[in-house]
Write an enzyme that holds these catalytic residues in place. Sequence first.
Site, PDB file in Angstrom:
ATOM      1  CE  LYS A   1       0.592   1.490   4.368  1.00 20.47           C
ATOM      2  NZ  LYS A   1       0.863   2.861   4.833  1.00 20.47           N
TER       3      LYS A   1
ATOM      4  CB  THR B   1      -1.760   5.254   2.843  1.00 19.15           C
ATOM      5  OG1 THR B   1      -2.088   4.016   2.234  1.00 19.15           O
ATOM      6  CG2 THR B   1      -1.400   5.016   4.284  1.00 19.15           C
TER       7      THR B   1
END
Length: 326
Positions: free
Chosen positions: A189, A246
Amino acid sequence: MAFDRIAVVGAGAWGTALANAIARAGRAVLLATRDRAGADVLVKERESPRLPGVRLHEHVGIAPVGADVGRYDVILLAVPSQHLRAAARAIAPALREGTPVIACAKGIERGTHRFMTEVIAESAPAAQPAILSGPSFAADVARGLPAAVTLAAGDETVAMALARALGSAALRPYHSTDVRGVEIGGAAKNVLAIAAGIVCGRGLGASAAAALTTRGFAELVRFGRAHGARVETLTGLSGLGDLILTCSSAQSRNYSYGMALGRGDPAQAGGALAEGIFTAPVLVEMAKEKGVDMPIANAVVDILAGRASVDQATETLLTRPFRAEG
């Protein structure tokens, strides 16, 4: 299993936040710094330079890393992924057999292609490796705002006991035995967050951002499955949950760095703090070894290496052959 005494190695933003959260849960906590000078500053100021305005909980003790760390029931390594091996080696001589050592970094080691729990196992053989990851910003956790994460260990009983020891009303760890899935979600990620930041910084619009995040998640799942991760882990907190966080907030160092790249000014973002910079080439190398298609991660690597401009990488992605979704 009684895990009442907990040491956190690393007094950066995340280590400080975790120490605060665990102290609020009623545990005895030691925040261990790299050197005496860092410990002296924290003792005097009761505030980390990485988290200005956030006071350390009164029950958080402070000391440089030393032999006394090995006497704690659980040790959290809250250092950047590329420094985790050194931190594990530092505590290894004093470690009691079977002590849980929890990696709190999100990355894959360069050169070795080792995941964080593998680094712990190699560097501190007496440790029982575990991993903590999920959608959580240090500033939120430090202030006691609600957050949920995943804590994984190979032994389910240990994972459950660790979750109880670290958890509170504000910080909720969900336990798992899918160690690899949790590690992959956290590492991948960060790379995709750089790509999402680039989209924002380049002004490509909300539709492009949504497409990027969705297709990026498909890459994360393909990579995870190729390395034995469970799909339910990849779609959970440490995978999809962390990706959503994020890829949508400038609080993320990786997203902020991507935004600066998109604007043409990476020097503004403090790239040294963005884990995805170091993870991206490793992720792509490991994907190629397994025959996993990761065009977005590849584009990030090409941009970081200077092989393609943002516009060139974007054009490459947009001109890929049409295909079925999957």
